[in-house]
Design a protein around this motif. Structure first.
Motif, PDB file in Angstrom:
ATOM      1  N   ASP A 193      -0.572   4.526   7.812  1.00  0.00           N
ATOM      2  CA  ASP A 193      -1.126   4.093   6.526  1.00  0.00           C
ATOM      3  C   ASP A 193      -0.908   2.598   6.265  1.00  0.00           C
ATOM      4  O   ASP A 193      -1.219   2.112   5.183  1.00  0.00           O
ATOM      5  CB  ASP A 193      -0.488   4.904   5.385  1.00  0.00           C
ATOM      6  N   ASN A 194      -0.376   1.883   7.247  1.00  0.00           N
ATOM      7  CA  ASN A 194      -0.239   0.437   7.091  1.00  0.00           C
ATOM      8  C   ASN A 194      -1.635  -0.198   7.021  1.00  0.00           C
ATOM      9  O   ASN A 194      -2.584   0.319   7.610  1.00  0.00           O
ATOM     10  CB  ASN A 194       0.534  -0.163   8.268  1.00  0.00           C
ATOM     11  N   CYS A 247       3.120   0.010   4.665  1.00  0.00           N
ATOM     12  CA  CYS A 247       2.965   0.865   3.493  1.00  0.00           C
ATOM     13  C   CYS A 247       4.336   1.337   3.016  1.00  0.00           C
ATOM     14  O   CYS A 247       5.342   1.156   3.710  1.00  0.00           O
ATOM     15  CB  CYS A 247       2.069   2.059   3.813  1.00  0.00           C
ATOM     16  N   THR A 248       4.386   1.933   1.836  1.00  0.00           N
ATOM     17  CA  THR A 248       5.662   2.336   1.229  1.00  0.00           C
ATOM     18  C   THR A 248       6.472   3.252   2.147  1.00  0.00           C
ATOM     19  O   THR A 248       7.704   3.178   2.150  1.00  0.00           O
ATOM     20  CB  THR A 248       5.420   3.062  -0.108  1.00  0.00           C
ATOM     21  N   PRO A 306       0.823  -1.215   0.000  1.00  0.00           N
ATOM     22  CA  PRO A 306       0.000   0.000   0.000  1.00  0.00           C
ATOM     23  C   PRO A 306       0.859   1.268   0.000  1.00  0.00           C
ATOM     24  O   PRO A 306       1.918   1.294   0.621  1.00  0.00           O
ATOM     25  CB  PRO A 306      -0.809  -0.108   1.300  1.00  0.00           C
ATOM     26  N   ASP A 307       0.402   2.280  -0.740  1.00  0.00           N
ATOM     27  CA  ASP A 307       1.086   3.569  -0.681  1.00  0.00           C
ATOM     28  C   ASP A 307       0.745   4.246   0.633  1.00  0.00           C
ATOM     29  O   ASP A 307      -0.359   4.078   1.155  1.00  0.00           O
ATOM     30  CB  ASP A 307       0.634   4.451  -1.853  1.00  0.00           C
ATOM     31  N   GLY A 308       1.683   5.010   1.164  1.00  0.00           N
ATOM     32  CA  GLY A 308       1.409   5.710   2.401  1.00  0.00           C
ATOM     33  C   GLY A 308       2.642   6.412   2.923  1.00  0.00           C
ATOM     34  O   GLY A 308       3.750   6.175   2.450  1.00  0.00           O
TER      35      GLY A 308
END
Length: 424
Positions: free
Chosen positions: A119-120, A321-322, A112-114
């Motif tokens: 944002d995980n 996330c990223t 996932p982007d974040g």
RNA sequence: GGAGCAGUGGCCGAGCGGUUUAAGGCGCACGCCUGGAAAGCGUGUUGGGCGCAAGCCCUCGCGGGUUCGAAUCCCGCCUGCUCCGCCA
């Protein structure tokens, strides 16, 4: 570490991977260096070829008693030119490999982007956090009341972020390590390994802690480093090797001390033993073929989860996330255990797929039986589990109103049958 | 810590300044032979890189140096072994 040839083949995909990490495109610069490097190599090789031929002619001429001065002069000229070409090539090559060495791995497509840990993405939960008819306490309060966890004594010995455990609590820590190692070796097919905890720089470069994260590590006066995780030693076991694909996957488990400077964590988790400079961890490492890498991550996360299930500890699994993903990894699943004292989930294991990023750095290759071509292995690692944090989770989950701690069923054999840890 | 010896291909082992494009052996792969096998015979058998290709370059622990030319000579480092000292 990236393969410059792969970047050459698909620069857009490479830059897109960097963009997901919030980094500027680099392919144009890198490919420019690469082109210069190759031109220098080609020219140098032509000069070498001519020099080799001329030197042989000199040998023949001298043997035949002829004059070889013209050839000797020619080689002298080639030698000067060659030195220039090689110096320039080394300079360009160093620039290129240094640049590649600092670049982070490309996140897998489904990561996932974040921006950060908020944002995980949660993948699943297991178990129900234990309910209490009293206010559950944090582990350090419990441990200090039991008289078996001493931060002051540790501070006197070593400073902050260390702990002294005594009596049944010390034994519980040992029991957890033994239990985890037994499960991973007997049930999950990992081979038990003991490794050094002091390593050379090369090993840390191989797994990617260096050159980028030197500040997070302890270094000795004779230029060795304390490992921050047995991922370093277990993964580097096969560095500079070509392994037969028949013998893959290789699965290794080790219980070792881990040492971390926690340089960037000033002020975080200062109380208790959540974040220590020294802690025990059972590490699980796999070396696989490129095809088997991704599936091995799913298997490994299950191996880590099994420990928590046997201990009856509630947890959730999140995909980083990223923005939270470690630099060397393509995908990481964190397992977060429920801490009754903090009333929240905290990381207790991190299970990652590195793809061929680490294998390239340590030149770890595999070869299908009977074939000539080699290729880079995939490497994976995961905690199974962090012993110190598991101790915390057990203490907080199994605490009673009187401050005593019930020993989980699976640990009783390791505790000499002890049922309950009470004040000594 | 002191003294000495040694690192050559998958393995053993020769070579110690110029057809070494690394002898010879073992192992392995393929082929011939055989009813089938063994033996025997033959061929192949490090890993990288450059090049559209033909082909070329590098690689005798690693890195420098000497030389027209280095597995071979010199220096540094790494690793292993032997003896001495110290030590859990």
């Amino acid at each position: 570490m990236f393969d410059i040839k792969a970047i050459r083949d698909n620069p857009a995909a490479f830059d897109a991977g960097l963009a997901r990490r919030g980094l500027e495109p680099r392919s144009a610069d890198l490919l420019d260096l690469d082109a210069r490097r190759r031109a220098l190599i080609t020219e140098a090789q032509e000069a070498q070829s001519r020099r080799n031929a001329a030197s042989k002619d000199i040998g023949r001429a001298k043997k035949a008693g002829e004059d070889a001065q013209a050839l000797i002069d020619e080689v002298a000229g080639l030698k000067t030119r060659l030195a220039e070409l090689e110096a320039e090539r080394d300079r360009v090559e160093t620039q290129l490999t240094e640049a590649l060495a600092w670049l982070p791995n490309t996140p897998a497509d489904d990561v996932p982007d974040g921006a950060d840990e908020n944002d995980n993405v949660e993948l699943r939960r297991w178990g129900t956090p234990a309910a209490f008819d009293f206010e559950p306490r944090e582990h350090f309060a419990l441990g200090e009341a039991l008289g078996q966890m001493d931060f002051e004594a540790a501070a006197a010995l070593s400073g902050s972020r260390f702990v002294v455990l005594k009596g049944a609590l010390a034994r519980l820590e040992r029991a957890l390590g033994q239990f985890m190692l037994d499960v991973q070796t007997a049930d999950h097919g990992y081979e038990e390994v003991t490794t050094p905890v002091l390593v050379r720089e090369d090993a840390l470069f191989g797994t990617g802690q260096l050159p980028k994260f030197a500040d997070d590590l302890f270094r000795t006066t004779d230029d060795r480093w304390l490992i921050p995780t047995a991922e370093v030693t277990l993964t580097n076991l096969h560095r500079e090797q070509i392994v037969e694909e028949e013998s893959l996957p290789r699965r290794y488990a080790a219980l070792t001390y881990c040492f971390r400077s926690e340089a960037g964590a000033a002020g975080r988790d200062t109380r208790g033993m959540i974040r220590q400079h020294q802690f025990n961890k059972v590490e699980l490492v796999s070396v696989t073929t490129p095809e088997a890498g991704e599936a091995e991550q799913e298997r490994k996360v299950g191996c880590a989860e099994a420990i928590l299930q046997k201990l009856g500890l509630a947890y959730r699994v999140v995909s980083l996330c990223t923005g939270d993903l470690g630099a060397t990894m393509r995908r990481t699943y964190d397992i977060e255990v429920w801490l009754a004292g903090q009333q929240r989930y905290r990381e207790i294991s991190s299970v990652s797929w590195a793809g061929d990023y680490q294998a390239r750095r340590m030149n770890l290759r595999c070869r299908p039986k009977g074939e000539r071509e080699t290729r880079f292995c995939h490497t994976l690692n995961g905690s199974g589990l962090a012993v110190g944090r598991t101790l915390i989770a057990v203490m907080e989950a199994y605490q009673a109103a009187d401050g005593s701690i019930a020993v989980p069923e699976v640990l009783k054999p390791y505790m000499g049958g002890l049922e309950r840890i009470a004040a000594s």
